[in-house]
Design a protein around this motif. Structure first.
Motif, short mmCIF file in Angstrom:
data_model
loop_
_atom_site.label_atom_id
_atom_site.label_comp_id
_atom_site.label_asym_id
_atom_site.label_seq_id
_atom_site.Cartn_x
_atom_site.Cartn_y
_atom_site.Cartn_z
N LYS A 36 0.82 -1.22 0.00
CA LYS A 36 0.00 0.00 0.00
C LYS A 36 0.86 1.27 0.00
CE LYS A 36 -4.09 1.84 2.26
NZ LYS A 36 -5.04 1.66 3.37
N SER A 37 1.96 1.24 0.72
CA SER A 37 2.81 2.44 0.80
C SER A 37 4.25 2.15 0.40
CB SER A 37 2.76 3.03 2.20
OG SER A 37 3.24 2.10 3.15
N VAL A 38 4.44 1.18 -0.48
CA VAL A 38 5.77 0.85 -1.01
C VAL A 38 5.63 0.64 -2.52
CG1 VAL A 38 7.73 -0.74 -0.95
CG2 VAL A 38 6.44 -0.29 1.15
N PHE A 39 6.39 1.43 -3.27
CA PHE A 39 6.36 1.35 -4.73
C PHE A 39 7.78 1.09 -5.23
CE2 PHE A 39 2.48 3.43 -3.73
CZ PHE A 39 1.62 3.23 -4.80
N ILE A 40 7.87 0.52 -6.42
CA ILE A 40 9.18 0.20 -6.98
C ILE A 40 9.23 0.60 -8.45
CG2 ILE A 40 8.56 -2.17 -7.60
CD1 ILE A 40 11.46 -2.93 -6.62
#
Length: 183
Positions: A135-139
């Motif tokens: 939800k609060s981690v993007f790559i």
């Protein structure tokens, strides 16, 4: 270029923000080069541009005043904030020709009192095609630090955003990520 009223207003504000390219040309006749910068080449478009300037002044996004006998058009603080909003929606990540084989991980824990900024950040990260691991981690496999910093600064949430560069990622999504980004 499509000179709809909204687009024209946007271009005028951006021009003012970039150093006042549009100074007095809409108030005083005789500066057709500014019209040509905006792709305005007929009387109908000039009329629309003048109306757009009037609307910007009525909304207090610009000030028009006289200085040393000349009319000056100046962007206001409210107008500059609007320009930032335009720039925010136009942010894109530049894909390099060759991948450097590093992953950029963006993680954030933004308090509820900054919900508006958190939601805008999440929306923009998805718009920029960053892959949501959680939800609060993007790559993302491409450099995007400047874009992330800019978004964080606009919403005053920069201190809650963490940016990591990783050589290797250990996730079940690794194959899917490579396919997602055509790597």
């Amino acid at each position: 270029k499509n000179n709809s009223r909204r687009e024209l207003t946007k271009e005028i504000l951006k021009g003012l923000a970039m150093g006042g390219l549009i100074v007095a040309s809409f108030v005083l006749p005789g500066l057709p080069q500014i019209f040509s910068l905006l792709g305005i080449n007929n009387a109908k478009d000039r009329y629309r541009a003048k109306r757009a300037i009037e609307a910007l002044e009525n909304k207090k996004l610009i000030n028009i005043y006289e200085k040393d006998g000349e009319q000056v058009v100046e962007i206001t603080e409210k107008g500059e904030k609007r320009v930032l909003k335009y720039k925010f929606t136009e942010i894109r990540i530049v894909r390099p020709k060759k991948w450097d084989r590093f992953w950029r991980v963006i993680a954030f824990d933004i308090p509820e009192k900054h919900k508006r900024g958190r939601d805008a950040l999440t929306r923009q990260l998805k718009e920029m095609e960053l892959y949501p691991l959680q939800k609060s981690v993007f790559i993302c496999p491409f450099e995007c630090r400047d874009e992330i910093d800019f978004i964080g600064e606009i919403f005053n949430i920069r201190k809650f955003i963490h940016y990591f560069v990783a050589k290797e990622i250990d996730t079940d999504d690794k194959k899917h990520l490579k396919k997602y980004y055509n790597l």
